[in-house]
Design a protein around this motif. Structure first.
Motif, PDB file in Angstrom:
ATOM      1  N   TYR A 166       3.183  -9.212  -2.323  1.00  0.00           N
ATOM      2  CA  TYR A 166       2.504  -7.995  -2.716  1.00  0.00           C
ATOM      3  C   TYR A 166       1.672  -7.332  -1.508  1.00  0.00           C
ATOM      4  N   LEU A 167       1.004  -8.320  -0.810  1.00  0.00           N
ATOM      5  CA  LEU A 167       0.471  -7.753   0.296  1.00  0.00           C
ATOM      6  C   LEU A 167       1.451  -6.725   1.257  1.00  0.00           C
ATOM      7  N   TRP A 168       2.674  -7.732   1.833  1.00  0.00           N
ATOM      8  CA  TRP A 168       3.678  -6.943   2.682  1.00  0.00           C
ATOM      9  C   TRP A 168       4.078  -5.880   1.909  1.00  0.00           C
ATOM     10  N   LYS A 169       4.256  -5.700   0.527  1.00  0.00           N
ATOM     11  CA  LYS A 169       5.020  -4.496   0.014  1.00  0.00           C
ATOM     12  C   LYS A 169       4.015  -3.378   0.026  1.00  0.00           C
ATOM     13  N   ALA A 170       2.672  -3.714  -0.204  1.00  0.00           N
ATOM     14  CA  ALA A 170       1.932  -2.540  -0.188  1.00  0.00           C
ATOM     15  C   ALA A 170       1.746  -2.002   0.977  1.00  0.00           C
ATOM     16  N   PHE A 171       1.602  -2.829   1.943  1.00  0.00           N
ATOM     17  CA  PHE A 171       1.365  -2.250   3.495  1.00  0.00           C
ATOM     18  C   PHE A 171       2.730  -1.392   4.142  1.00  0.00           C
ATOM     19  N   GLU A 172       3.963  -2.121   3.539  1.00  0.00           N
ATOM     20  CA  GLU A 172       5.278  -1.486   3.971  1.00  0.00           C
ATOM     21  C   GLU A 172       5.584  -0.330   3.552  1.00  0.00           C
TER      22      GLU A 172
ATOM     23  N   LEU B 271       2.682  -7.011  13.066  1.00  0.00           N
ATOM     24  CA  LEU B 271       1.654  -7.839  12.879  1.00  0.00           C
ATOM     25  C   LEU B 271       1.308  -8.192  11.525  1.00  0.00           C
ATOM     26  N   VAL B 272       1.516  -7.215  10.565  1.00  0.00           N
ATOM     27  CA  VAL B 272       1.267  -7.724   9.122  1.00  0.00           C
ATOM     28  C   VAL B 272       2.152  -8.540   8.638  1.00  0.00           C
ATOM     29  N   HIS B 273       3.584  -8.474   8.892  1.00  0.00           N
ATOM     30  CA  HIS B 273       4.643  -9.059   8.549  1.00  0.00           C
ATOM     31  C   HIS B 273       4.344 -10.526   8.920  1.00  0.00           C
TER      32      HIS B 273
END
Length: 230
Positions: A62-68, A112-114
């Motif tokens: 969910y962190l990745w989905k929210a940022f992406e 970087l987030v990924h």
């Protein structure tokens, strides 16, 4: 019952005694002075622990989905569809290639987030394995190996390791008033049928978590190689 809602226990030196001759069940024996007890209280909390573990695994995603924000899905332009016409496929590939070429240095933060979420996945697996090991009294780390090696043990000392971690019959002690009004102590045996299910759940989780730990480690190695040798 009283035993079900309170902590039960097994006798450590009764695990390897002969069932039917020395003890009625592995881990169940008569009370003796200075006996070492292994208490079992986890079975009341298994469903809650599994629920929070599942939530913890959702956090990196969910962190990745929210940022992406759906960028990767938009970049696909339907290229993942098997029925996309060939002319549309060629045109969309050209559009994606052009976009990536023109913006190849604008998504470093996204990369970087990924990478951070991949690291979080690895730590998530390791921490959860440590939590389960603590939750099961230090038995989870070797649980799968013990089950695999079970058939190779000497029959004279052989007992099912799943029964040791998830006993189906345990002891409990409770007190009540006797006929004269004195408090009397009673030793009773408690049947834990839920452990028949728990032992299967955790043997699956042992193999699954070790698989995820290895896969996550290999993924991080691959990610490091792509950074060092782009």
């Amino acid at each position: 019952t009283y035993c079900w809602i309170h902590t039960t226990f097994s006798i450590e030196n009764a695990w390897k005694k002969r069932v039917g001759e020395e003890v009625p069940y592995p881990g169940v024996d008569k009370t003796t002075p200075n006996e070492k007890r292994i208490y079992h209280a986890y079975y009341q909390w298994v469903c809650f622990v599994l629920f929070f573990q599942a939530l913890a695994f959702c956090v990196p995603r969910y962190l990745w989905k929210a940022f992406e924000g759906g960028l990767v899905k938009n970049l696909m332009l339907g290229l993942d569809r098997p029925i996309l016409p060939e002319e549309d496929r060629v045109r969309n590939i050209d559009l994606v290639s052009y976009y990536l070429y023109r913006n190849k240095k604008l998504h470093n933060t996204l990369f970087l987030v990924h990478t951070i979420t991949e690291v979080l996945n690895m730590f998530n697996v390791i921490i959860q394995m440590m939590v389960m090991d603590r939750f099961l009294g230090g038995e989870f780390s070797s649980y799968g190996w013990d089950v695999l090696n079970f058939t190779e043990w000497d029959w004279s000392v052989r007992y099912d390791p799943m029964i040791k971690v998830f006993p189906r019959l345990t002891k409990c002690t409770f007190h009540r008033y006797g006929s004269s009004g004195d408090v009397q102590r009673h030793d009773a045996m408690c049947i834990l049928p839920i452990n028949i299910v728990n032992e299967k759940i955790y043997i699956f989780l042992w193999f699954w978590f070790y698989f995820m730990a290895i896969a996550s480690a290999l993924g991080l190695v691959y990610r490091a190689l792509t950074i060092l040798y782009p």
